[in-house]
Enzyme design. Structure first.
Site, PDB file in Angstrom:
ATOM      1  N   LYS A   1      49.051  34.585 -14.730  1.00 54.82           N
ATOM      2  CA  LYS A   1      49.922  35.209 -13.725  1.00 54.82           C
ATOM      3  C   LYS A   1      50.019  34.321 -12.485  1.00 54.82           C
ATOM      4  O   LYS A   1      49.017  34.089 -11.813  1.00 54.82           O
ATOM      5  CB  LYS A   1      49.394  36.571 -13.304  1.00 54.82           C
ATOM      6  CG  LYS A   1      50.377  37.293 -12.367  1.00 54.82           C
ATOM      7  CD  LYS A   1      49.779  38.499 -11.667  1.00 54.82           C
ATOM      8  CE  LYS A   1      49.111  38.153 -10.370  1.00 54.82           C
ATOM      9  NZ  LYS A   1      50.024  37.690  -9.304  1.00 54.82           N
TER      10      LYS A   1
ATOM     11  N   GLU B   1      37.551  29.928  -7.971  1.00 55.59           N
ATOM     12  CA  GLU B   1      37.786  28.829  -7.036  1.00 55.59           C
ATOM     13  C   GLU B   1      38.387  29.479  -5.801  1.00 55.59           C
ATOM     14  O   GLU B   1      39.532  29.896  -5.812  1.00 55.59           O
ATOM     15  CB  GLU B   1      38.714  27.795  -7.674  1.00 55.59           C
ATOM     16  CG  GLU B   1      38.574  26.415  -7.069  1.00 55.59           C
ATOM     17  CD  GLU B   1      39.444  26.254  -5.849  1.00 55.59           C
ATOM     18  OE1 GLU B   1      38.966  26.594  -4.747  1.00 55.59           O
ATOM     19  OE2 GLU B   1      40.581  25.812  -5.993  1.00 55.59           O
TER      20      GLU B   1
ATOM     21  N   CYS C   1      42.948  25.088   0.010  1.00 54.05           N
ATOM     22  CA  CYS C   1      41.616  25.697   0.126  1.00 54.05           C
ATOM     23  C   CYS C   1      40.584  24.669   0.588  1.00 54.05           C
ATOM     24  O   CYS C   1      39.605  25.012   1.227  1.00 54.05           O
ATOM     25  CB  CYS C   1      41.213  26.331  -1.185  1.00 54.05           C
ATOM     26  SG  CYS C   1      41.502  25.268  -2.590  1.00 54.05           S
TER      27      CYS C   1
ATOM     28  N   GLU D   1      38.901  31.141   7.212  1.00 56.13           N
ATOM     29  CA  GLU D   1      39.953  30.306   6.649  1.00 56.13           C
ATOM     30  C   GLU D   1      41.310  30.787   7.146  1.00 56.13           C
ATOM     31  O   GLU D   1      41.691  31.935   6.942  1.00 56.13           O
ATOM     32  CB  GLU D   1      39.898  30.388   5.117  1.00 56.13           C
ATOM     33  CG  GLU D   1      40.888  29.469   4.445  1.00 56.13           C
ATOM     34  CD  GLU D   1      40.766  29.516   2.929  1.00 56.13           C
ATOM     35  OE1 GLU D   1      40.663  30.607   2.371  1.00 56.13           O
ATOM     36  OE2 GLU D   1      40.776  28.429   2.314  1.00 56.13           O
TER      37      GLU D   1
END
Lengths: 294, 489
Positions: B194, B268, B302, B399
């Site tokens: 997906k 991840e 990331c 983040e």
């Protein structure tokens, strides 16, 4: 008049010290006849937290020791085990093992410790790689220890359960907190004494005695634990620990079906479980003699 | 040390660049896309479609099917049915199919690049030169592993896991699809993938390509939708493996929700990389590394170098040079070949970044942006610095996933190692110094899965990628990436 025997006080092992549980709680260990043979510490959440502090404090030093030195220390543990063979055999018998089985278990434990002592400076070569990237960089990947590992050791096994769980974790440079078998805890405490006389600095291995149904949630919710290893088969505890592990993305390994007495329960892949892979890049200068062909 | 004005480079006054937009006419995008299940495109059970937009123009590009639990079940059944024959196919033949995918992707690379930029907002220069070639190379690399798996893990007999459910983010849509699908197929698994809801198109173009490649039906199923669709994949009882790339929050939810199952998991997740500049570093190269570290892909990375640590003695000159270099960055039309920073991927992400601007200012950090202009339409953010930040600031700990750099200074190596590691994340780090022994000191002590020394944001199919701590577990890429898709018991 016959001599009165000196009985041993069984304590827990945290940061290289042998304190009693801070909680003051205990449980009696009984033999087959129902007689109390020893009083064992019923460790608390606070004991566990103290042990994690000790393990974290020891991690920097232990992980940066040379692999060769770690190998020597693990080998030293095996030497000390060998010297205490008779004591472990008699404790195993006291916990219900036959003389033959007890001797086998101790010998297997010593041999397994030697096996992992040898891996300390070899597994890196098996699991490392130099990666041929397409750009002008030198790139390599090496294993590095995960950090603090919380272990709930096998309930059915005593010494061999501990050695199987601890050796690969510390061989790889991690530190750990281990919950020993509740019903067979004697060897755990004696094993701590072995560690304490083996040049293994305090805090690298911390051993608690007590009850998994009480402690497993504390093991798995602690935010300064990096990895969990579980050697029992309580489905509910497994689920709870795996759920709690998500709080700080702990790496979880469940060995509910592993027979710790088998050859298959030792391999460098158990070391790899508690290793991270670090990949380093550096540019390669491609000026001047890059076309040299000799 | 202060920088003298006269050494400042002037890039802007001498020449202006004319627009150089990539042509989009050769690209075919349908008005509506269905779900790719069992080798064909099928309508979603709910009959619902959602719109996908170009974040640079806010114009609608196409409509994408929304998969519900029934569609997920259909896709998993197709993958399960395909698993037997696919896993029994020899590695040699499996590899040939994967090679075909790699080749087809190379042939259609420009179309993929244009669509990636249209829908994702990233500069065409990056999608053309980085995303698409790396994606194709990833398939090419893993194709070759399919018949060599027994050499990867000594003394083991590797077996595929079964059906893999794979959920990927919007920052590198096609590349992440490649990172997931290629090793899974090479190891003999079948997949249900997906893509993220704002970037479905290149995954669906990949579905067309896979159909054209002749890959057996059901081996790869690509279904679209948002979080609910993802949850249906994660919770489907007949999936053996979940591979997720995305935020740490969602990663934790996934880890928790599959706790009672035997599903294998790789995650991840997020990062907040320290990029460390020592006083003996080659400063101009380091400035390029800082720019690349935080402004590559609008900072939607990331492993972005979002925390800069500059040694105090060179802080003034590094920050001045960084500001000068930021002035040269062209922010705007992602389709323009001269654009350095494209559009923020979605309005939601734009608002999130702007929220962090408020947070950082309220925390007392100094806010700085380059003087460039940005288009009136579309989602754009000027390259941004926060100066005088400290460890406890949220803009340092969290983040942001945008072109926003938090800057701190340091004096000693011990201090910078402590600060760099004092964060829940551990995905990547950067070190800049001319001294080899210092590099190795740092690279061994930084708790991160990837360390770039005198470089940053480099990727390769042969190079394992993945994090320590709350940045996730498991590796993607290289030999190490195989173990995520193999049963090694």
């Amino acid at each position: 008049m016959s001599r009165i025997e000196i009985l041993k006080t069984y304590k827990i092992y945290i940061g290289g010290q042998f304190p009693r549980t801070e909680s003051g709680r205990y449980y009696p260990l009984k033999n087959k006849k129902g007689e109390v043979t020893a009083t064992i510490c019923l460790s608390s959440r606070k004991d566990f937290r103290n042990a994690v502090v000790a393990a974290r404090g020891a991690f920097g030093g232990w992980s940066s020791r040379s692999a060769f030195n770690r190998g020597q220390i693990l080998y030293r543990i095996a030497e000390m085990l060998e010297g205490r063979k008779e004591q472990f055999v008699s404790e195993l018998i006291l916990q219900g093992a036959t003389a033959t089985a007890a001797k086998q278990e101790v010998e297997l434990s010593i041999d397994r410790m030697v096996y992992y002592a040898g891996w300390c400076d070899k597994f890196q070569q098996v699991f490392s790689s130099v990666n041929p990237v397409a750009s002008s960089h030198f790139n390599f990947s090496v294993p590095e220890p995960t950090g603090v590992v919380a272990i709930i050791a096998s309930e059915e096994n005593s010494l061999i359960g501990l050695v199987t769980a601890i050796a690969p974790v510390i061989a790889g440079g991690n530190t750990c907190v281990v919950l020993a078998s509740e019903s067979k805890p004697l060897c755990a405490v004696t094993f701590a004494e072995v560690l304490n006389t083996s040049d293994l600095p305090g805090g690298i291995v911390n051993i608690l005695t007590g009850n998994s149904s009480e402690l497993h949630s504390h093991f798995s919710t602690h935010m300064d634990v990096n990895s969990l290893i579980y050697y029992r088969n309580n489905k509910q505890e497994i689920k709870t620990m795996k759920e709690n592990a998500s709080l700080n993305v702990k790496r979880v390994f469940i060995y509910d079906k592993l027979n710790v007495n088998s050859e298959g329960s030792q391999s460098p892949y158990f070391i790899a479980d508690t290793q991270e892979t670090k990949t380093t890049w550096h540019p390669i200068e491609n000026i001047g003699s890059s076309k040299a062909g000799y | 040390m202060s920088t003298k004005k006269e050494i400042k480079l002037d890039f802007n006054s001498a020449w202006e660049l004319d627009p150089a937009p990539e042509d989009t006419k050769h690209v075919s995008i349908k008005k509506q896309y269905d779900l790719f299940i069992n080798g064909e495109f099928v309508k979603p059970n709910s009959k619902k479609y959602f719109a996908t937009y170009n974040p640079a123009t806010e114009e609608k590009i196409s409509e994408i099917a929304e998969a519900d639990e029934k569609d997920v079940d259909k896709a998993v059944k197709a993958a399960r049915a395909a698993f037997g024959p696919w896993s029994k196919l020899s590695g040699k033949e499996r590899g040939k199919y994967i090679y075909r995918i790699a080749r087809l992707m190379q042939e259609r690379a420009r179309e993929f690049a244009v669509i990636e930029t249209m829908e994702g907002g990233k500069p065409i220069r990056e999608s053309r030169d980085i995303d698409i070639p790396l994606a194709a190379n990833h398939f090419f690399y893993y194709a070759g592993w399919a018949d060599k798996l027994e050499y990867a893990f000594p003394n083991k007999n590797p077996k595929p896991l079964g059906v893999a459910g794979q959920i990927i983010p919007w920052n590198f849509p096609l590349l992440m699809a490649a990172w997931k699908i290629a090793p899974a197929l090479a190891c003999g698994n079948t997949v249900v993938l997906k893509p993220a809801e704002t970037t479905s198109l290149t995954a669906l173009k990949l579905a067309e390509l896979i159909r054209d490649s002749g890959l057996p039906k059901g081996v790869v199923n690509i279904i679209t939708g948002a979080g609910k669709t993802g949850a249906a994949i994660v919770n489907h009882p007949d999936i053996n493996k979940i591979a997720f790339t995305g935020s740490t929050d969602i990663g934790k939810l996934i880890q928790k929700s599959i706790a009672g199952t035997d599903k294998k998991l790789t995650l991840e997740l997020g990062g907040k990389a320290a990029n460390i500049i020592f006083e003996d570093a080659p400063i101009d190269q380091a400035v390029e590394g800082i720019i690349n570290g935080i402004f590559f892909n609008q900072g939607h990375v990331c492993c972005a170098g979002s925390r800069l640590f500059v040694q105090e003695s060179i802080a003034d000159i590094v920050i001045q040079k960084l500001k000068d270099r930021m002035e040269t960055l062209k922010v705007g039309d992602p389709m323009d070949k001269n654009t350095d920073i494209g559009a923020i991927n979605s309005k939601e992400q734009l608002l999130k970044i702007q929220e962090y601007f408020k947070i950082g200012k309220n925390e007392g950090a100094d806010f700085y942006q380059s003087s460039c202009s940005i288009p009136k339409k579309g989602y754009f953010i000027k390259p941004t610095l926060f100066l005088n930040t400290s460890q406890s600031h949220r803009i340092v700990q969290e983040e942001i996933f945008g072109p926003v750099l938090a800057i701190q200074t340091f004096r000693t190596i011990e201090e910078v190692i402590e600060k760099a590691n004092n964060i829940p994340y551990g995905l990547s780090a950067g070190v800049w110094t001319d001294k080899g022994s210092k590099i190795f000191n740092l690279t061994t002590k930084l708790r991160a899965g990837i360390v770039w020394a005198n470089t940053f944001n480099k990727f390769d199919p042969t190079s394992p990628f993945g994090g320590y701590k709350e940045s996730g577990f498991g590796r993607e890429g290289g030999l190490h990436g195989l173990s995520a898709y193999l049963d090694l018991k």
